[in-house]
Scaffold this motif. Structure first.
Motif, mmCIF file in Angstrom:
data_model
loop_
_atom_site.group_PDB
_atom_site.id
_atom_site.type_symbol
_atom_site.label_atom_id
_atom_site.label_comp_id
_atom_site.label_asym_id
_atom_site.label_seq_id
_atom_site.Cartn_x
_atom_site.Cartn_y
_atom_site.Cartn_z
ATOM 1 N N UNK A 7 0.854 -1.192 0.000
ATOM 2 C CA UNK A 7 0.000 0.000 0.000
ATOM 3 C C UNK A 7 0.890 1.243 0.000
ATOM 4 N N UNK A 8 0.321 2.354 -0.533
ATOM 5 C CA UNK A 8 1.064 3.615 -0.634
ATOM 6 C C UNK A 8 0.370 4.666 0.227
ATOM 7 N N UNK A 21 5.825 3.376 1.266
ATOM 8 C CA UNK A 21 5.136 2.115 0.990
ATOM 9 C C UNK A 21 4.983 1.338 2.286
ATOM 10 N N UNK A 22 3.888 0.600 2.387
ATOM 11 C CA UNK A 22 3.676 -0.227 3.564
ATOM 12 C C UNK A 22 3.219 -1.614 3.169
ATOM 13 N N UNK A 27 2.074 -1.499 7.867
ATOM 14 C CA UNK A 27 3.379 -1.252 8.479
ATOM 15 C C UNK A 27 4.341 -0.712 7.417
ATOM 16 N N UNK A 28 5.134 0.311 7.717
ATOM 17 C CA UNK A 28 6.037 0.904 6.716
ATOM 18 C C UNK A 28 7.016 -0.140 6.187
ATOM 19 N N UNK A 29 7.272 -0.137 4.866
ATOM 20 C CA UNK A 29 8.305 -1.035 4.345
ATOM 21 C C UNK A 29 9.257 -0.372 3.363
ATOM 22 N N UNK A 30 8.930 0.805 2.836
ATOM 23 C CA UNK A 30 9.920 1.574 2.060
ATOM 24 C C UNK A 30 9.603 3.055 2.195
ATOM 25 N N UNK A 298 -0.645 5.373 5.757
ATOM 26 C CA UNK A 298 -0.348 3.947 5.531
ATOM 27 C C UNK A 298 -1.368 3.063 6.246
ATOM 28 N N UNK A 299 -1.733 3.470 7.436
ATOM 29 C CA UNK A 299 -2.710 2.720 8.228
ATOM 30 C C UNK A 299 -4.064 2.658 7.501
ATOM 31 N N UNK A 300 -4.479 3.831 6.969
ATOM 32 C CA UNK A 300 -5.758 3.884 6.253
ATOM 33 C C UNK A 300 -5.680 3.045 4.972
ATOM 34 N N UNK A 301 -4.544 3.153 4.257
ATOM 35 C CA UNK A 301 -4.384 2.373 3.027
ATOM 36 C C UNK A 301 -4.404 0.871 3.335
ATOM 37 N N UNK A 302 -3.779 0.498 4.442
ATOM 38 C CA UNK A 302 -3.781 -0.907 4.845
ATOM 39 C C UNK A 302 -5.188 -1.410 5.142
#
Lengths: 330, 330
Positions: A7-8, A21-22, A27-30, A298-302
């Motif tokens: 997710x972005x 990116x998450x 959770x953040x990944x990039x 990121x949380x909302x996108x997740x």
């Protein structure tokens, strides 16, 4: 595209654009990566084309850094989304689908991403305060907001509010009027030059709220030894607590947090704020903000990617869109 | 030139130029006449050439109406004279001598002509308040001034200050924050439309202080029945009295007066102001202003013509110049 779904998250404000990116769990990944240029605002509000121009290189860098992958959902938090976001709501879902293959898009007021960053998807109230100040709260059924009306109509307790009050106290000391603070006058003269020249330093500027807010740390630095400066910070804390109280649900599980640059003023503000929140919101648990607005995006996108977003939809505060990506429209 | 000697008074401000002729004693004898166009302000401050372009037709009309005469002295009161008056001080004495034969010229801050109009040449303090607010006082040896710092740094108690506080209370009611006034919210929505649109009505305007001040009469109209509005006017009265107290001499003969458009707010302001002045300046006699700033300019010109000006000279507040008129330079 190959690779795992991700997710972005995007945070757009006066100081530029940030993106990360998450994982599908948010959770953040990039990242984060940033563009120092802020998105333009035109006659139709926030400019969707310019937004995409700034975002796409950042998004491609992030995908490259993470080894590629499918973007399942994008969440964008933007300053002005509620009042100036019409163009974004009309154009971004389609553009993000075409350019990034995103299937779902959430467009949120920056106060909503600040909320999600601070409290996640739990009920409560968040005061986002820096140069300005806005409070948002939710019982997970609807959003409430308070203040955020700008430096002349409100933003009570914000950095601009504190700095302005400090400079007024400086000019009072210069005049020999009651309520003046010689300590704040001395600080103001160190920062801006002779007191009588202060109007000429402030009024020609287009960014007056930022100029006022730049003096807030000076007020905080004087607060321990100066009754006037200490009083300004106690009054500011009261305003912050009043904004939180106006939006916090009655729910016994409510949490309340302060987020944004105002926290840096430290104990002269945060001490009185703890007392005021305990008085005005005795049922709400005071918690530190878990993360910032980009974490919130990121949380909302997740949540959106997993189809389990609990935060309430609202035409202006948090709108959710489904977009046809290029893989399905081809 | 033939005819009796007379004096010319000029009042220059944001709403244009006003001028009148007076007897050598400073009593009005022709005019006032006005130019609706205000004098331009450029990179060198107030534009002396534009000032003369606006003044000369008015002066010639006045001389024609009064049957001609010699102009013994001119006094000009101008907004911004203290900070933007360098060009006027350099060029006006010569130009007024050449064009109108004036032998003596006084250049005053508009607060000084407001003082002279209100109290003449007696010691005391005058608060000149409309959209903005400034206090000047004198013991006839020197001038003191307080406030006049504009709507962000001061002008405490002014029309802009009262209107801004009233609109903040309106937005508090809209939000459900403490300190809100539903009565002021209703007034604000009648004047400006829905509360949430108020920022869009105010911030794009170049004349924000005037927009804020336009709401002050609405606050005064609510004061009798609304505790928040009444409190705003009591706080404003306190600020007015504090400004007066900062500049009023200790002299037992001191007088204190309020002049300018703020008076129109009436008893909701003037009642508390009487009490506050009695408390902060028990030795000063409260008097109504005898006249306006144009009366003050005539008074100063009369004193100058008769060589008995009692008000103290000051490079920025009240400067006096001797100029060679055309009858002696020919």
């Amino acid at each position: 595209m190959t690779g795992a779904a991700c997710v972005l998250g995007v945070d757009s404000g006066g100081s530029g654009l940030r993106a990360a990116l998450g994982s599908p769990e948010g959770a953040p990944c990039a990242g984060p990566v940033r563009s120092a240029e802020p998105v333009r605002t035109g006659p139709r509000g926030i400019d969707a084309g310019h937004f995409m121009d700034l975002l796409l290189p950042l998004a491609r860098d992030l995908l490259a850094a993470s080894g590629g992958g499918r973007i399942a959902a994008v969440a964008v938090g933007a300053a002005g989304m509620a009042t100036l976001g019409e163009g974004l709501r009309a154009e971004l879902p389609g553009a993000l689908g075409r350019e990034l293959g995103a299937e779902r898009v959430a467009l949120a007021a920056d106060a909503v991403t600040a909320y999600a960053g601070a409290l996640g998807e739990r009920p409560g109230a968040v005061v986002a305060a820096g140069t300005g100040l806005i409070a948002v709260g939710t019982d997970l059924a609807a959003w409430r907001r308070a203040d955020g009306w700008g430096h002349l109509l409100g933003d009570c307790g914000s950095g601009a509010w504190i700095g302005r009050a400090g400079l007024e106290a400086a000019m009072r000391a210069h005049d020999g009027r009651r309520g003046g603070s010689p300590a704040l006058r001395d600080r103001a003269e160190k920062v801006f030059g002779p007191a009588a020249g202060l109007p000429g330093q402030l009024y020609p500027r287009a960014d007056r709220p930022a100029v006022l807010a730049s003096f807030a740390p000076e007020v905080a630095a004087c607060a321990a030894g100066d009754a006037v400066a200490g009083g300004i910070l106690r009054d500011a804390a009261r305003h912050v607590a009043e904004a939180a109280a106006a939006v916090c649900p009655r729910d016994a599980a409510s949490e309340v947090a302060l987020t944004g640059g105002l926290i840096k003023l430290g104990e002269p503000l945060l001490g009185p704020l703890r007392d005021d929140l305990a008085e005005l919101l005795p049922h709400a648990r005071q918690v530190p903000a878990a993360g910032d607005p980009l974490d919130g995006a990121l949380r909302i996108a997740g949540g959106l990617a997993a189809d389990r977003l609990l935060l309430p939809r609202d035409a202006r505060m948090l709108s959710v869109h489904r977009s046809e990506g290029p893989s399905t429209s081809a």
